[in-house]
Write a protein that holds these residues in place. Structure first.
Motif, PDB file in Angstrom:
ATOM      1  N   MET A 117      28.858-101.892 -15.051  1.00  0.00           N
ATOM      2  CA  MET A 117      28.016-103.064 -14.834  1.00  0.00           C
ATOM      3  C   MET A 117      28.862-104.283 -14.514  1.00  0.00           C
ATOM      4  O   MET A 117      28.469-105.119 -13.710  1.00  0.00           O
ATOM      5  N   GLU A 118      30.037-104.384 -15.106  1.00  0.00           N
ATOM      6  CA  GLU A 118      30.930-105.494 -14.795  1.00  0.00           C
ATOM      7  C   GLU A 118      31.379-105.437 -13.344  1.00  0.00           C
ATOM      8  O   GLU A 118      31.487-106.460 -12.664  1.00  0.00           O
ATOM      9  N   LYS A 119      31.631-104.237 -12.846  1.00  0.00           N
ATOM     10  CA  LYS A 119      32.055-104.085 -11.454  1.00  0.00           C
ATOM     11  C   LYS A 119      30.896-104.374 -10.495  1.00  0.00           C
ATOM     12  O   LYS A 119      31.098-104.965  -9.439  1.00  0.00           O
ATOM     13  N   ARG A 120      29.683-103.964 -10.874  1.00  0.00           N
ATOM     14  CA  ARG A 120      28.540-104.192  -9.977  1.00  0.00           C
ATOM     15  C   ARG A 120      28.339-105.669  -9.708  1.00  0.00           C
ATOM     16  O   ARG A 120      27.977-106.069  -8.606  1.00  0.00           O
ATOM     17  N   ARG A 121      28.544-106.490 -10.740  1.00  0.00           N
ATOM     18  CA  ARG A 121      28.362-107.927 -10.573  1.00  0.00           C
ATOM     19  C   ARG A 121      29.279-108.471  -9.485  1.00  0.00           C
ATOM     20  O   ARG A 121      28.930-109.406  -8.762  1.00  0.00           O
ATOM     21  N   GLY A 122      30.453-107.859  -9.368  1.00  0.00           N
ATOM     22  CA  GLY A 122      31.416-108.338  -8.390  1.00  0.00           C
ATOM     23  C   GLY A 122      31.252-107.753  -7.010  1.00  0.00           C
ATOM     24  O   GLY A 122      31.512-108.420  -6.017  1.00  0.00           O
ATOM     25  N   ILE A 123      30.807-106.477  -6.910  1.00  0.00           N
ATOM     26  CA  ILE A 123      30.836-105.802  -5.612  1.00  0.00           C
ATOM     27  C   ILE A 123      29.457-105.542  -5.020  1.00  0.00           C
ATOM     28  O   ILE A 123      29.353-105.115  -3.879  1.00  0.00           O
ATOM     29  N   LEU A 124      28.379-105.802  -5.800  1.00  0.00           N
ATOM     30  CA  LEU A 124      27.026-105.609  -5.274  1.00  0.00           C
ATOM     31  C   LEU A 124      26.203-106.885  -5.487  1.00  0.00           C
ATOM     32  O   LEU A 124      25.200-106.889  -6.197  1.00  0.00           O
ATOM     33  N   PRO A 125      26.639-107.997  -4.888  1.00  0.00           N
ATOM     34  CA  PRO A 125      25.908-109.250  -5.071  1.00  0.00           C
ATOM     35  C   PRO A 125      24.580-109.227  -4.321  1.00  0.00           C
ATOM     36  O   PRO A 125      24.389-108.460  -3.380  1.00  0.00           O
ATOM     37  N   GLY A 126      23.646-110.047  -4.758  1.00  0.00           N
ATOM     38  CA  GLY A 126      22.359-110.130  -4.077  1.00  0.00           C
ATOM     39  C   GLY A 126      21.303-110.714  -4.983  1.00  0.00           C
ATOM     40  O   GLY A 126      21.540-111.002  -6.166  1.00  0.00           O
ATOM     41  N   SER A 127      20.097-110.883  -4.451  1.00  0.00           N
ATOM     42  CA  SER A 127      19.016-111.530  -5.202  1.00  0.00           C
ATOM     43  C   SER A 127      18.576-110.713  -6.405  1.00  0.00           C
ATOM     44  O   SER A 127      18.238-111.266  -7.458  1.00  0.00           O
ATOM     45  N   VAL A 128      18.587-109.378  -6.284  1.00  0.00           N
ATOM     46  CA  VAL A 128      18.184-108.543  -7.422  1.00  0.00           C
ATOM     47  C   VAL A 128      19.273-108.550  -8.495  1.00  0.00           C
ATOM     48  O   VAL A 128      18.977-108.564  -9.693  1.00  0.00           O
ATOM     49  N   THR A 129      20.538-108.539  -8.089  1.00  0.00           N
ATOM     50  CA  THR A 129      21.631-108.660  -9.045  1.00  0.00           C
ATOM     51  C   THR A 129      21.494-109.956  -9.838  1.00  0.00           C
ATOM     52  O   THR A 129      21.687-109.980 -11.059  1.00  0.00           O
ATOM     53  N   ASP A 130      21.130-111.042  -9.150  1.00  0.00           N
ATOM     54  CA  ASP A 130      20.920-112.325  -9.824  1.00  0.00           C
ATOM     55  C   ASP A 130      19.728-112.260 -10.770  1.00  0.00           C
ATOM     56  O   ASP A 130      19.760-112.835 -11.866  1.00  0.00           O
ATOM     57  N   LEU A 131      18.659-111.574 -10.359  1.00  0.00           N
ATOM     58  CA  LEU A 131      17.482-111.432 -11.214  1.00  0.00           C
ATOM     59  C   LEU A 131      17.818-110.632 -12.474  1.00  0.00           C
ATOM     60  O   LEU A 131      17.391-110.985 -13.581  1.00  0.00           O
ATOM     61  N   VAL A 132      18.559-109.550 -12.301  1.00  0.00           N
ATOM     62  CA  VAL A 132      18.990-108.744 -13.442  1.00  0.00           C
ATOM     63  C   VAL A 132      19.771-109.613 -14.422  1.00  0.00           C
ATOM     64  O   VAL A 132      19.567-109.546 -15.642  1.00  0.00           O
ATOM     65  N   GLU A 133      20.658-110.440 -13.897  1.00  0.00           N
ATOM     66  CA  GLU A 133      21.457-111.334 -14.737  1.00  0.00           C
ATOM     67  C   GLU A 133      20.555-112.289 -15.511  1.00  0.00           C
ATOM     68  O   GLU A 133      20.739-112.503 -16.721  1.00  0.00           O
TER      69      GLU A 133
END
Length: 370
Positions: free
Chosen positions: A192-208
């Motif tokens: 999950m730490e890696k996803r934050r860095g390599i899969l950015p986007g609106s859904v990643t921001d929503l998950v955060e």
């Protein structure tokens, strides 16, 4: 003895045109990774990180995709010990940021790799770290920075650490690509730490954003360690991935590929309805709060973080039931303690597509009275 003939592969003969094209591609891509190497004293590194930190104007800053402080005190102490001993320290990677939307170029440096080291140095110099569990320099145990003699403080501050600095030519894509290459396969970053860095986007921001809901964190009983390792974010991502695709889950290649593929696709899909996703997650959390007194937890250890399997089974099952009946009420016994639910969510239950479907649909059907 006759010499062996050289192995050839007639199927993939590389032409001169292909060689020239490959060389041109290498030269082109190298332009975006222009960098210079320098060394800064510890004192300067800490100063560049601390000055302006409160109002986000510090020259050396941590981007939002980086993780929180996760090194334990003993790990931080061991790093400080390495500095004292003059051992080789891995270089810190930074990038010169040229914000094109800002008329004034602030020439700030984004930390790509090295946040734990910089935070540790800062804590030590600010007397926030008490050295512990040191093996080589055991007499320094229980020392703060202020406990050192003045000459030793000065020598520590003058110790240098190598900085590899990408120039302003490196765009955001290049920076994130380097972050991925440094950390992929590392045991110090979880998925999950890696996803934050390599899969950015609106859904990643929503998950955060959703992962920080206090009710959600309380219902799952996340420990501080789990929060620091971004487990709340992974739970939210699992909820959405299984809710919309649980019937297609396959044990191979596995859960991480399943989550990565979902997040990448939904970030790129222009039809993604963020408002609806937020509503479904919040409605599910509200339902758990009202109808399950122990939240997602069951069994004797109610103070421990609920398992991923139990969370995704209950949360997705509830959301599916709410899709069929939005005014759903649950009057039965706590299904988390039923024999069937316990059986479906045992520790070996995550590897089978059949079990994934069975446990999620069991919750859905129990709530709907089927």
């Amino acid at each position: 003895m006759p010499a062996k003939p050289k192995a050839t592969n007639s199927k993939f003969q590389i032409t001169n045109e292909q060689k020239e094209a490959a060389e041109a591609e290498i030269r082109e891509k190298q332009k975006a990774v222009d960098y210079r190497t320098t060394e800064y004293p510890v004192e300067v590194i800490v100063q560049k990180y601390m000055e302006g930190k409160e109002n986000d104007t510090n020259e050396l800053f941590i981007p939002d995709y980086q993780r929180e402080m996760v090194w334990e005190e003993k790990d931080q102490s061991k790093f400080i010990e390495s500095v004292f001993l003059g051992l080789p320290i891995p270089p810190i990677f930074v990038a010169d940021i040229n914000d094109e939307e800002n008329e004034e170029d602030e020439a700030r440096l984004e930390i790509i790799d090295g946040t734990q080291r910089i935070r540790t140095l800062t804590r030590f110099i600010n007397n926030e770290l008490i050295l512990c569990e040191l093996k080589k320099l055991s007499k320094l145990n229980n020392f703060r920075f202020e406990d050192l003699s003045l000459p030793r403080q000065r020598r520590f501050n003058r110790a240098t650490i190598r900085i590899i600095q990408l120039t302003e030519k490196a765009d955001e894509e290049t920076r994130r690509d380097i972050f991925e290459r440094i950390n992929t396969g590392s045991i110090q970053l979880n998925e999950m730490e890696k996803r934050r860095g390599i899969l950015p986007g609106s859904v990643t921001d929503l998950v955060e954003k959703l992962s920080k809901l206090l009710t959600f964190r309380d219902l799952c009983s996340f420990s501080q360690t789990a929060i620091d390792r971004r487990e709340p974010q992974e739970y939210v991502l699992r909820f959405f991935a299984f809710l919309n695709n649980y019937q297609n889950f396959k044990s191979k290649p596995g859960i991480n590929d399943f989550l990565n593929e979902y997040l990448q696709n939904v970030n790129q899909d222009k039809k993604t309805n963020l408002k609806e996703m937020k509503h479904e997650f919040e409605a599910m959390i509200d339902f758990v709060r009202k109808h399950f007194p122990n939240g997602f937890r069951s069994g004797k250890n109610l103070d421990q973080t609920t398992t991923r399997i139990k969370f995704e089974s209950l949360s997705v099952g509830i959301a599916l039931a709410l899709r069929e009946k939005n005014n759903l009420q649950y009057q039965g016994n706590n299904l988390l303690n039923t024999k069937e639910f316990q059986e479906y969510t045992k520790s070996d239950g995550s590897s089978s597509n059949v079990k994934v479907v069975k446990r999620i649909e069991y919750v859905r059907d129990q709530l709907l009275g089927k």
